[in-house]
Design a protein around this motif. Structure first.
Motif, PDB file in Angstrom:
ATOM      1  N   SER A 133     -69.814  87.877   0.695  1.00 50.89           N
ATOM      2  CA  SER A 133     -69.283  87.108   1.828  1.00 50.89           C
ATOM      3  C   SER A 133     -68.809  85.740   1.391  1.00 50.89           C
ATOM      4  N   VAL A 134     -69.377  85.190   0.307  1.00 49.18           N
ATOM      5  CA  VAL A 134     -68.938  83.897  -0.203  1.00 49.18           C
ATOM      6  C   VAL A 134     -67.642  84.035  -0.982  1.00 49.18           C
ATOM      7  N   LEU A 135     -67.545  85.119  -1.780  1.00 49.80           N
ATOM      8  CA  LEU A 135     -66.409  85.274  -2.685  1.00 49.80           C
ATOM      9  C   LEU A 135     -65.184  85.856  -2.010  1.00 49.80           C
ATOM     10  N   ILE A 136     -65.353  86.684  -0.976  1.00 48.00           N
ATOM     11  CA  ILE A 136     -64.227  87.354  -0.347  1.00 48.00           C
ATOM     12  C   ILE A 136     -64.116  86.916   1.101  1.00 48.00           C
ATOM     13  N   PRO A 137     -63.044  86.236   1.507  1.00 48.74           N
ATOM     14  CA  PRO A 137     -62.917  85.782   2.888  1.00 48.74           C
ATOM     15  C   PRO A 137     -62.746  86.945   3.845  1.00 48.74           C
ATOM     16  N   ALA A 138     -63.143  86.743   5.090  1.00 46.67           N
ATOM     17  CA  ALA A 138     -63.095  87.806   6.081  1.00 46.67           C
ATOM     18  C   ALA A 138     -61.695  88.050   6.599  1.00 46.67           C
ATOM     19  N   ALA A 139     -60.804  87.115   6.409  1.00 50.10           N
ATOM     20  CA  ALA A 139     -59.452  87.255   6.937  1.00 50.10           C
ATOM     21  C   ALA A 139     -58.501  86.455   6.075  1.00 50.10           C
ATOM     22  N   SER A 140     -57.245  86.890   6.065  1.00 50.64           N
ATOM     23  CA  SER A 140     -56.209  86.083   5.439  1.00 50.64           C
ATOM     24  C   SER A 140     -55.426  85.425   6.563  1.00 50.64           C
ATOM     25  N   THR A 141     -54.776  84.322   6.255  1.00 43.65           N
ATOM     26  CA  THR A 141     -54.114  83.550   7.295  1.00 43.65           C
ATOM     27  C   THR A 141     -52.677  83.265   6.920  1.00 43.65           C
ATOM     28  N   GLN A 142     -51.799  83.456   7.855  1.00 46.44           N
ATOM     29  CA  GLN A 142     -50.382  83.133   7.692  1.00 46.44           C
ATOM     30  C   GLN A 142     -50.110  81.795   8.379  1.00 46.44           C
ATOM     31  N   PHE A 143     -49.280  80.961   7.744  1.00 49.08           N
ATOM     32  CA  PHE A 143     -49.011  79.622   8.244  1.00 49.08           C
ATOM     33  C   PHE A 143     -47.515  79.452   8.516  1.00 49.08           C
ATOM     34  N   SER A 154     -42.382  65.349  -1.307  1.00 46.71           N
ATOM     35  CA  SER A 154     -42.466  65.906   0.048  1.00 46.71           C
ATOM     36  C   SER A 154     -43.911  66.223   0.392  1.00 46.71           C
ATOM     37  N   LEU A 155     -44.175  66.222   1.689  1.00 51.24           N
ATOM     38  CA  LEU A 155     -45.426  66.749   2.227  1.00 51.24           C
ATOM     39  C   LEU A 155     -45.054  67.682   3.358  1.00 51.24           C
ATOM     40  N   ARG A 156     -45.456  68.933   3.234  1.00 52.01           N
ATOM     41  CA  ARG A 156     -45.174  69.939   4.260  1.00 52.01           C
ATOM     42  C   ARG A 156     -46.477  70.388   4.889  1.00 52.01           C
ATOM     43  N   ILE A 157     -46.509  70.389   6.220  1.00 51.92           N
ATOM     44  CA  ILE A 157     -47.693  70.819   6.953  1.00 51.92           C
ATOM     45  C   ILE A 157     -47.348  72.087   7.729  1.00 51.92           C
ATOM     46  N   TYR A 158     -48.136  73.117   7.522  1.00 50.62           N
ATOM     47  CA  TYR A 158     -47.975  74.401   8.199  1.00 50.62           C
ATOM     48  C   TYR A 158     -49.197  74.627   9.081  1.00 50.62           C
ATOM     49  N   THR A 159     -48.982  75.231  10.246  1.00 52.76           N
ATOM     50  CA  THR A 159     -50.101  75.555  11.134  1.00 52.76           C
ATOM     51  C   THR A 159     -50.403  77.049  11.072  1.00 52.76           C
ATOM     52  N   ALA A 160     -51.613  77.399  11.457  1.00 55.59           N
ATOM     53  CA  ALA A 160     -52.176  78.696  11.111  1.00 55.59           C
ATOM     54  C   ALA A 160     -52.013  79.744  12.198  1.00 55.59           C
ATOM     55  N   THR A 161     -51.813  80.981  11.740  1.00 57.40           N
ATOM     56  CA  THR A 161     -51.875  82.172  12.574  1.00 57.40           C
ATOM     57  C   THR A 161     -52.682  83.203  11.812  1.00 57.40           C
ATOM     58  N   GLU A 162     -53.766  83.678  12.413  1.00 58.26           N
ATOM     59  CA  GLU A 162     -54.658  84.607  11.708  1.00 58.26           C
ATOM     60  C   GLU A 162     -53.973  85.958  11.522  1.00 58.26           C
ATOM     61  N   THR A 163     -54.132  86.516  10.314  1.00 58.30           N
ATOM     62  CA  THR A 163     -53.669  87.870  10.005  1.00 58.30           C
ATOM     63  C   THR A 163     -54.830  88.633   9.382  1.00 58.30           C
ATOM     64  N   PRO A 164     -55.498  89.522  10.129  1.00 56.22           N
ATOM     65  CA  PRO A 164     -56.674  90.202   9.579  1.00 56.22           C
ATOM     66  C   PRO A 164     -56.315  91.093   8.402  1.00 56.22           C
TER      67      PRO A 164
END
Length: 332
Positions: A12-22, A317-327
């Motif tokens: 559970s520490v090494l593998i995240p439960a979800a990946s996230t698209q930004f 540059s500094l680019r900021i992306y916001t998150a959308t969960e993708t299981p």
């Protein structure tokens, strides 16, 4: 049975439960910083020998300036500092907007370097008061350091496991700002990720992703690395309307997993970003002679303006992306 529980806990520490698209939210390039950030003139909370100036003063003294493709912040490298002043003129800026689950990608050409310097790029809670809501240090080092330090500073009740999937070296695991003189929980990168060698390579890219699902992670790619993801190196909006850390990014330098040892919602809320450059103070001053410098830190700041010629930020540059969960797909 205990062995099985231990294995599951490690997984559970090494593998995240979800990946996230930004999705891209904001881009700061050149003059965008003058419109989207505030110049703070506060007394330095870290007790540095620094005088943070307003945007008007900074632009008038050429301490903050921009081109169409670059943004610069620098220390005063012309004047002796009188003993009865706050310190050497410098810049501290704060983003006007705050972000929750997000991905920040910083394309940095040059960071401040040299004895007495303490530059940092970080984020902190808009709501506060600090350390409530958390602090995330993405770039930090002092004096002649060559290794970047990434850290979290939180209210009580947040710790990190010693073993994680990351390439950096754990320096501390208790994130509580009230413990060990606000050391926080830190991870140190390899030599070349900070200071003089970073600048000599033409800089590079730092990326920090934070989500409820995956925790907080930081990546670094030097300018000459063949492994920089294309969406990081050449973020053309038409080609990359979204971005997602995937296996091609490799393991992060620093991973701060969220779980029963550190409740995300209780310790992290919407953050504003900060660039600053202070001198001496609680960290750079206290380790001055053990990080490549000699003599008195304060005397050095006061009397050697020419030593600060390379004490500047050059931001592409500094680019900021916001998150959308993708299981992730289910394991079968």
């Amino acid at each position: 049975m205990r062995t099985g529980v231990a294995i599951l806990s490690l997984v559970s520490v090494l593998i995240p439960a979800a990946s996230t698209q930004f999705t891209l939210a904001d881009v700061y390039v050149g003059n965008d910083f003058f419109n989207g950030w505030s110049w703070q003139t506060i007394n330095d909370p870290t007790n540095g020998r620094v005088n943070y100036v307003s945007q008007g003063v900074a632009r008038g003294m050429n301490l903050s300036y921009a081109t169409d493709t670059k943004f610069f912040m620098r220390a005063d490298d012309y004047n002796i500092v009188p003993p009865n002043t706050r310190g050497r003129n410098s810049v501290r800026i704060l983003s006007n907007k705050a972000y929750g689950d997000s991905l920040a990608v910083l394309d940095l050409q040059h960071m401040p370097e040299g004895c007495s310097t303490w530059p940092a790029f970080w984020s902190l809670s808009q709501k506060g008061p600090w350390p409530a809501g958390g602090e995330i240090d993405i770039i930090e080092g002092v004096n002649m350091d060559t290794q970047n330090l990434m850290s979290l500073h939180t209210s009580p009740g947040c710790t990190m496991p010693q073993q994680r999937l990351e390439t950096g070296t754990v320096t501390s695991t208790n994130c509580d700002a009230n413990v060990n003189y606000n050391q926080g929980c830190g991870v140190q990168d390899a030599a070349g990720s900070f200071g003089v060698p970073f600048n000599a390579r033409g800089g590079g890219w730092y990326a920090m992703a934070r989500t409820q699902q995956d925790g907080i992670r930081v990546w670094f790619w030097p300018r000459d690395s063949p492994d920089v993801p294309l969406a990081v190196r050449a973020p053309v909006p038409g080609l990359f309307p979204t971005i997602m850390p995937d296996p091609t990014w490799g393991a992060p330098v620093a991973a701060f997993p969220i779980g029963p040892y550190c409740d995300y919602a209780a310790h992290f809320d919407a953050h504003q970003f900060v660039f600053d450059l202070t001198f001496c103070g609680d960290l750079a001053g206290n380790v001055y002679t053990s990080t490549g410098c000699s003599g008195s830190c304060v005397d050095f700041v006061n009397n050697n303006p020419q030593a600060f010629t390379n004490a500047y930020w050059e931001v592409n540059s500094l680019r900021i992306y916001t998150a959308t969960e993708t299981p992730y797909p289910p394991i079968v």
